[in-house]
Design an enzyme around this catalytic site. Structure first.
Site, PDB file in Angstrom:
ATOM      1  CE  LYS A  66      -3.805  -2.524   2.084  1.00 25.18           C
ATOM      2  NZ  LYS A  66      -4.638  -2.871   3.248  1.00 25.18           N
ATOM      3  CD  GLN A 112      -3.552  -4.615   6.352  1.00 23.56           C
ATOM      4  OE1 GLN A 112      -3.729  -3.548   5.775  1.00 23.56           O
ATOM      5  NE2 GLN A 112      -3.885  -5.771   5.807  1.00 23.56           N
ATOM      6  CG  ASP A 141      -9.498  -0.490   4.798  1.00 22.51           C
ATOM      7  OD1 ASP A 141      -9.189  -0.933   3.682  1.00 22.51           O
ATOM      8  OD2 ASP A 141      -8.786  -0.601   5.808  1.00 22.51           O
TER       9      ASP A 141
HETATM   10  N1  GUN Z   1      -6.867  -7.233   6.090  1.00 25.52           N
HETATM   11  C1  GUN Z   1      -7.147  -7.967   4.985  1.00 25.52           C
HETATM   12  N2  GUN Z   1      -7.641  -7.185   4.001  1.00 25.52           N
HETATM   13  C2  GUN Z   1      -7.674  -5.925   4.507  1.00 25.52           C
HETATM   14  C3  GUN Z   1      -8.060  -4.675   3.953  1.00 25.52           C
HETATM   15  O1  GUN Z   1      -8.522  -4.567   2.803  1.00 25.52           O
HETATM   16  N3  GUN Z   1      -7.939  -3.598   4.788  1.00 25.52           N
HETATM   17  C4  GUN Z   1      -7.466  -3.703   6.068  1.00 25.52           C
HETATM   18  N4  GUN Z   1      -7.402  -2.594   6.815  1.00 25.52           N
HETATM   19  N5  GUN Z   1      -7.097  -4.857   6.597  1.00 25.52           N
HETATM   20  C5  GUN Z   1      -7.188  -5.955   5.814  1.00 25.52           C
END
Ligand code: GUN
Length: 310
Positions: free
Chosen positions: A70, A114, A137
Protein backbone atom coordinates in the site's frame (compact mmCIF):
# COMPACT_ATOMS: atom_id res chain seq x y z
CA UNK A 1 -33.59 -18.89 -28.08
CA UNK A 2 -30.15 -17.34 -27.73
CA UNK A 3 -27.75 -20.15 -28.61
CA UNK A 4 -24.57 -18.16 -27.92
CA UNK A 5 -24.17 -19.01 -24.22
CA UNK A 6 -24.67 -22.70 -24.98
CA UNK A 7 -22.18 -22.56 -27.83
CA UNK A 8 -19.67 -20.84 -25.56
CA UNK A 9 -20.10 -23.50 -22.86
CA UNK A 10 -19.69 -26.25 -25.43
CA UNK A 11 -16.59 -24.71 -26.98
CA UNK A 12 -15.12 -24.16 -23.55
CA UNK A 13 -15.74 -27.74 -22.48
CA UNK A 14 -14.10 -28.96 -25.64
CA UNK A 15 -11.23 -26.50 -25.10
CA UNK A 16 -11.92 -24.75 -28.39
CA UNK A 17 -12.36 -21.50 -26.56
CA UNK A 18 -9.39 -19.78 -24.96
CA UNK A 19 -9.59 -18.97 -21.29
CA UNK A 20 -8.72 -15.31 -20.62
CA UNK A 21 -6.67 -14.33 -17.62
CA UNK A 22 -8.10 -11.52 -15.48
CA UNK A 23 -4.81 -9.72 -15.07
CA UNK A 24 -5.28 -7.69 -11.90
CA UNK A 25 -1.65 -6.63 -11.87
CA UNK A 26 -1.82 -5.01 -15.32
CA UNK A 27 -5.24 -3.48 -14.60
CA UNK A 28 -3.99 -2.03 -11.31
CA UNK A 29 -0.95 -0.53 -13.08
CA UNK A 30 -3.29 1.21 -15.56
CA UNK A 31 -5.40 2.60 -12.67
CA UNK A 32 -2.32 3.80 -10.76
CA UNK A 33 -1.09 5.57 -13.92
CA UNK A 34 -4.45 7.34 -14.22
CA UNK A 35 -4.25 8.37 -10.57
CA UNK A 36 -0.66 9.59 -10.98
CA UNK A 37 -1.83 11.79 -13.85
CA UNK A 38 -4.67 13.17 -11.69
CA UNK A 39 -2.14 14.00 -8.97
CA UNK A 40 0.16 15.73 -11.50
CA UNK A 41 -2.81 17.82 -12.68
CA UNK A 42 -3.67 18.74 -9.10
CA UNK A 43 -0.08 19.75 -8.38
CA UNK A 44 0.02 21.88 -11.53
CA UNK A 45 -3.15 23.61 -10.31
CA UNK A 46 -1.46 24.31 -6.95
CA UNK A 47 -3.68 21.86 -5.08
CA UNK A 48 -2.80 19.48 -2.24
CA UNK A 49 -1.76 15.90 -3.05
CA UNK A 50 -3.54 12.95 -1.39
CA UNK A 51 -2.11 11.61 1.87
CA UNK A 52 -2.85 8.09 3.13
CA UNK A 53 -1.86 6.84 6.60
CA UNK A 54 -1.73 3.19 7.64
CA UNK A 55 -1.57 1.72 11.13
CA UNK A 56 0.11 -1.66 11.36
CA UNK A 57 0.12 -3.60 14.64
CA UNK A 58 2.56 -6.48 15.11
CA UNK A 59 4.69 -8.44 12.68
CA UNK A 60 2.29 -10.79 10.88
CA UNK A 61 3.97 -11.60 7.54
CA UNK A 62 0.82 -11.19 5.42
CA UNK A 63 -0.14 -7.87 7.03
CA UNK A 64 3.40 -6.49 6.67
CA UNK A 65 3.43 -7.45 2.97
CA UNK A 66 0.03 -5.83 2.35
CA UNK A 67 0.90 -2.60 4.12
CA UNK A 68 4.28 -2.37 2.34
CA UNK A 69 2.42 -2.79 -0.98
CA UNK A 70 0.00 0.00 0.00
CA UNK A 71 2.88 2.36 0.82
CA UNK A 72 4.59 1.47 -2.49
CA UNK A 73 1.35 2.14 -4.38
CA UNK A 74 1.19 5.61 -2.78
CA UNK A 75 4.67 6.32 -4.18
CA UNK A 76 3.61 5.07 -7.63
CA UNK A 77 0.55 7.35 -7.62
CA UNK A 78 2.47 10.36 -6.29
CA UNK A 79 0.54 10.28 -2.97
CA UNK A 80 2.04 11.02 0.41
CA UNK A 81 1.99 8.15 2.89
CA UNK A 82 2.59 7.73 6.60
CA UNK A 83 3.15 4.35 8.20
CA UNK A 84 2.48 4.06 11.93
CA UNK A 85 3.70 0.88 13.58
CA UNK A 86 2.93 -0.61 16.97
CA UNK A 87 4.08 -3.64 18.83
CA UNK A 88 1.65 -6.56 19.31
CA UNK A 89 1.33 -5.51 22.93
CA UNK A 90 -0.10 -2.05 22.18
CA UNK A 91 -3.15 -1.27 24.30
CA UNK A 92 -6.57 -0.66 22.80
CA UNK A 93 -6.59 2.74 24.46
CA UNK A 94 -3.32 3.81 22.76
CA UNK A 95 -4.59 2.64 19.40
CA UNK A 96 -7.92 4.45 19.82
CA UNK A 97 -6.08 7.63 20.80
CA UNK A 98 -3.94 7.41 17.63
CA UNK A 99 -7.05 6.88 15.51
CA UNK A 100 -8.56 10.01 17.06
CA UNK A 101 -5.39 11.99 16.23
CA UNK A 102 -5.58 10.85 12.61
CA UNK A 103 -9.26 11.86 12.50
CA UNK A 104 -8.28 15.35 13.62
CA UNK A 105 -5.13 15.71 11.48
CA UNK A 106 -6.18 17.80 8.47
CA UNK A 107 -3.05 16.80 6.51
CA UNK A 108 -4.29 13.17 6.39
CA UNK A 109 -7.04 12.55 3.84
CA UNK A 110 -7.71 8.91 4.64
CA UNK A 111 -6.30 6.12 6.79
CA UNK A 112 -6.57 2.42 7.42
CA UNK A 113 -5.94 0.14 10.37
CA UNK A 114 -4.62 -3.11 8.94
CA UNK A 115 -6.60 -6.16 10.13
CA UNK A 116 -6.47 -8.53 11.88
CA UNK A 117 -5.62 -6.88 15.19
CA UNK A 118 -4.33 -8.81 18.22
CA UNK A 119 -7.06 -10.63 20.18
CA UNK A 120 -7.00 -8.17 23.11
CA UNK A 121 -8.13 -5.34 20.81
CA UNK A 122 -11.78 -5.02 19.78
CA UNK A 123 -11.66 -4.57 15.97
CA UNK A 124 -15.20 -3.21 15.77
CA UNK A 125 -14.46 -0.61 18.45
CA UNK A 126 -11.44 0.55 16.42
CA UNK A 127 -13.44 0.58 13.16
CA UNK A 128 -16.21 2.61 14.83
CA UNK A 129 -13.63 5.14 16.04
CA UNK A 130 -12.53 6.00 12.47
CA UNK A 131 -14.13 9.13 11.00
CA UNK A 132 -16.32 7.75 8.15
CA UNK A 133 -15.05 10.60 5.93
CA UNK A 134 -11.51 9.20 6.29
CA UNK A 135 -12.51 5.51 6.25
CA UNK A 136 -10.92 4.66 2.89
CA UNK A 137 -11.28 0.92 3.65
CA UNK A 138 -15.07 1.41 3.67
CA UNK A 139 -15.40 -0.73 6.82
CA UNK A 140 -17.29 1.75 9.07
CA UNK A 141 -21.03 0.91 9.44
CA UNK A 142 -21.83 4.40 8.06
CA UNK A 143 -20.10 3.53 4.77
CA UNK A 144 -21.46 -0.02 4.74
CA UNK A 145 -24.99 1.41 5.20
CA UNK A 146 -24.49 3.91 2.38
CA UNK A 147 -23.25 1.10 0.14
CA UNK A 148 -26.39 -0.96 0.89
CA UNK A 149 -28.63 2.02 0.08
CA UNK A 150 -26.56 2.97 -3.01
CA UNK A 151 -25.69 6.35 -1.49
CA UNK A 152 -22.29 8.05 -1.91
CA UNK A 153 -19.55 6.76 0.39
CA UNK A 154 -16.44 4.61 0.42
CA UNK A 155 -16.77 1.12 -1.03
CA UNK A 156 -14.78 -1.63 0.64
CA UNK A 157 -11.57 -1.98 -1.36
CA UNK A 158 -11.57 -5.70 -2.25
CA UNK A 159 -15.16 -5.95 -3.56
CA UNK A 160 -14.78 -2.60 -5.34
CA UNK A 161 -11.56 -3.90 -6.92
CA UNK A 162 -13.35 -7.04 -8.13
CA UNK A 163 -16.14 -4.92 -9.66
CA UNK A 164 -13.55 -2.75 -11.42
CA UNK A 165 -11.64 -5.81 -12.67
CA UNK A 166 -14.85 -7.18 -14.21
CA UNK A 167 -15.77 -3.78 -15.65
CA UNK A 168 -12.40 -3.21 -17.31
CA UNK A 169 -12.50 -6.70 -18.83
CA UNK A 170 -16.01 -6.18 -20.25
CA UNK A 171 -17.47 -9.08 -18.29
CA UNK A 172 -21.23 -9.18 -18.75
CA UNK A 173 -22.91 -9.60 -15.36
CA UNK A 174 -26.50 -8.56 -16.11
CA UNK A 175 -28.90 -11.43 -15.48
CA UNK A 176 -26.09 -13.82 -14.61
CA UNK A 177 -26.07 -16.16 -11.64
CA UNK A 178 -23.18 -15.27 -9.35
CA UNK A 179 -22.20 -17.64 -6.57
CA UNK A 180 -19.99 -16.26 -3.81
CA UNK A 181 -18.28 -18.65 -1.40
CA UNK A 182 -17.62 -16.92 1.92
CA UNK A 183 -19.72 -14.29 3.75
CA UNK A 184 -17.01 -12.15 5.39
CA UNK A 185 -17.71 -8.51 6.28
CA UNK A 186 -14.78 -7.43 4.10
CA UNK A 187 -15.50 -9.37 0.89
CA UNK A 188 -18.43 -11.80 0.50
CA UNK A 189 -21.24 -9.82 2.15
CA UNK A 190 -20.50 -6.39 0.57
CA UNK A 191 -19.79 -7.99 -2.82
CA UNK A 192 -23.15 -9.79 -2.75
CA UNK A 193 -24.85 -6.39 -2.40
CA UNK A 194 -22.74 -4.62 -5.04
CA UNK A 195 -23.45 -7.36 -7.58
CA UNK A 196 -27.21 -7.24 -7.07
CA UNK A 197 -27.45 -3.45 -7.53
CA UNK A 198 -28.85 -1.91 -10.71
CA UNK A 199 -25.41 -0.96 -12.05
CA UNK A 200 -22.84 -2.22 -14.54
CA UNK A 201 -21.30 -4.48 -13.35
CA UNK A 202 -24.30 -5.60 -11.32
CA UNK A 203 -27.84 -6.83 -11.93
CA UNK A 204 -26.71 -10.34 -11.01
CA UNK A 205 -28.77 -12.94 -9.20
CA UNK A 206 -26.50 -13.69 -6.26
CA UNK A 207 -26.22 -16.78 -4.08
CA UNK A 208 -24.08 -16.10 -1.00
CA UNK A 209 -22.81 -19.40 0.35
CA UNK A 210 -21.01 -20.19 3.61
CA UNK A 211 -19.89 -22.98 5.92
CA UNK A 212 -23.51 -24.12 6.58
CA UNK A 213 -24.52 -24.24 2.90
CA UNK A 214 -25.72 -27.64 1.73
CA UNK A 215 -24.90 -29.09 -1.71
CA UNK A 216 -22.27 -26.43 -2.37
CA UNK A 217 -20.87 -28.27 -5.37
CA UNK A 218 -24.29 -28.39 -7.08
CA UNK A 219 -24.83 -24.69 -6.43
CA UNK A 220 -21.38 -23.83 -7.83
CA UNK A 221 -22.15 -25.85 -10.95
CA UNK A 222 -24.97 -23.37 -11.71
CA UNK A 223 -22.67 -20.33 -11.40
CA UNK A 224 -22.00 -18.16 -14.44
CA UNK A 225 -19.67 -16.21 -12.16
CA UNK A 226 -18.01 -17.95 -9.21
CA UNK A 227 -16.21 -15.91 -6.57
CA UNK A 228 -14.13 -17.84 -4.04
CA UNK A 229 -13.52 -15.83 -0.87
CA UNK A 230 -13.42 -18.38 1.93
CA UNK A 231 -9.71 -18.46 2.72
CA UNK A 232 -9.16 -22.19 2.20
CA UNK A 233 -6.30 -22.93 -0.19
CA UNK A 234 -7.31 -24.69 -3.43
CA UNK A 235 -10.84 -25.44 -2.17
CA UNK A 236 -12.52 -24.93 -5.57
CA UNK A 237 -11.88 -27.82 -7.93
CA UNK A 238 -12.71 -28.46 -11.60
CA UNK A 239 -15.77 -30.59 -10.76
CA UNK A 240 -17.44 -27.47 -9.24
CA UNK A 241 -17.18 -25.37 -12.41
CA UNK A 242 -19.79 -24.85 -15.12
CA UNK A 243 -17.98 -24.78 -18.49
CA UNK A 244 -17.41 -21.19 -19.60
CA UNK A 245 -17.78 -19.72 -16.10
CA UNK A 246 -15.97 -16.62 -14.89
CA UNK A 247 -13.92 -17.54 -11.80
CA UNK A 248 -12.54 -14.94 -9.42
CA UNK A 249 -10.16 -16.05 -6.70
CA UNK A 250 -9.93 -13.85 -3.61
CA UNK A 251 -7.87 -16.29 -1.50
CA UNK A 252 -4.34 -15.47 -0.37
CA UNK A 253 -3.07 -18.17 1.97
CA UNK A 254 0.56 -18.86 2.64
CA UNK A 255 1.29 -22.56 2.22
CA UNK A 256 4.51 -24.48 2.72
CA UNK A 257 6.68 -24.87 -0.36
CA UNK A 258 10.16 -26.31 0.11
CA UNK A 259 11.17 -25.25 -3.42
CA UNK A 260 10.89 -21.56 -2.44
CA UNK A 261 13.62 -19.65 -0.66
CA UNK A 262 11.06 -18.29 1.79
CA UNK A 263 9.71 -21.81 2.43
CA UNK A 264 6.16 -20.79 1.40
CA UNK A 265 4.10 -19.73 -1.57
CA UNK A 266 0.86 -17.83 -1.95
CA UNK A 267 -2.15 -20.03 -2.73
CA UNK A 268 -5.60 -18.96 -3.83
CA UNK A 269 -8.93 -20.60 -2.95
CA UNK A 270 -9.07 -22.12 -6.45
CA UNK A 271 -7.06 -25.05 -7.83
CA UNK A 272 -5.94 -22.92 -10.75
CA UNK A 273 -4.34 -25.53 -13.01
CA UNK A 274 -7.37 -27.80 -13.21
CA UNK A 275 -10.05 -25.05 -13.07
CA UNK A 276 -8.57 -22.64 -15.64
CA UNK A 277 -9.19 -24.81 -18.76
CA UNK A 278 -12.94 -24.83 -17.99
CA UNK A 279 -13.28 -21.04 -17.61
CA UNK A 280 -13.95 -18.14 -19.94
CA UNK A 281 -12.11 -15.85 -17.48
CA UNK A 282 -10.11 -16.59 -14.34
CA UNK A 283 -8.11 -14.40 -11.96
CA UNK A 284 -4.74 -15.76 -10.83
CA UNK A 285 -3.14 -15.67 -7.38
CA UNK A 286 -0.93 -13.73 -7.07
CA UNK A 287 -1.62 -10.99 -9.64
CA UNK A 288 -5.42 -11.01 -9.64
CA UNK A 289 -7.61 -9.50 -6.92
CA UNK A 290 -4.73 -8.46 -4.61
CA UNK A 291 -3.36 -5.61 -6.78
CA UNK A 292 -6.95 -4.47 -7.49
CA UNK A 293 -7.65 -4.12 -3.76
CA UNK A 294 -4.70 -1.77 -3.48
CA UNK A 295 -5.72 0.19 -6.58
CA UNK A 296 -9.21 0.64 -5.05
CA UNK A 297 -7.70 1.94 -1.85
CA UNK A 298 -5.80 4.54 -3.88
CA UNK A 299 -9.02 5.54 -5.68
CA UNK A 300 -10.76 5.94 -2.31
CA UNK A 301 -7.90 8.08 -0.98
CA UNK A 302 -8.11 10.48 -3.91
CA UNK A 303 -11.89 10.57 -3.41
CA UNK A 304 -11.44 11.32 0.32
CA UNK A 305 -9.38 14.36 -0.58
CA UNK A 306 -11.85 15.50 -3.24
CA UNK A 307 -14.71 15.20 -0.72
CA UNK A 308 -12.86 17.63 1.53
CA UNK A 309 -12.92 20.06 -1.42
CA UNK A 310 -9.13 20.58 -1.36
N1 GUN B 1 -6.87 -7.23 6.09
C1 GUN B 1 -7.15 -7.97 4.98
N2 GUN B 1 -7.64 -7.18 4.00
C2 GUN B 1 -7.67 -5.92 4.51
C3 GUN B 1 -8.06 -4.67 3.95
O1 GUN B 1 -8.52 -4.57 2.80
N3 GUN B 1 -7.94 -3.60 4.79
C4 GUN B 1 -7.47 -3.70 6.07
N4 GUN B 1 -7.40 -2.59 6.82
N5 GUN B 1 -7.10 -4.86 6.60
C5 GUN B 1 -7.19 -5.95 5.81
Amino acid sequence: MNVLPHLKSYLCATKLIQMKLLDGKATAIAIKQELAQAVKDRKAAGKKIPHLAAILVGTDGGSMTYVAAKVKACEECGFESTLIRYDDSVSEETLLRRVQQLNEDSSIDGFIVQLPLPAHIDEMKVTLAIDPKKDVDGFHPFNVGNMVLNLPGFLSATPAGIMELMHRNDIVTEGKHCVIIGRSNIVGTPLSIMLTRNTNPGNCTVTLTHSHTQNLRDICLTADILIAALGQPEFVTADMIKPGAVVIDVGTSRIEDATKKSGWRLAGDVKFDEVAPKCSFISPVPGGVGPMTIASLMINTLKAMDLKGK
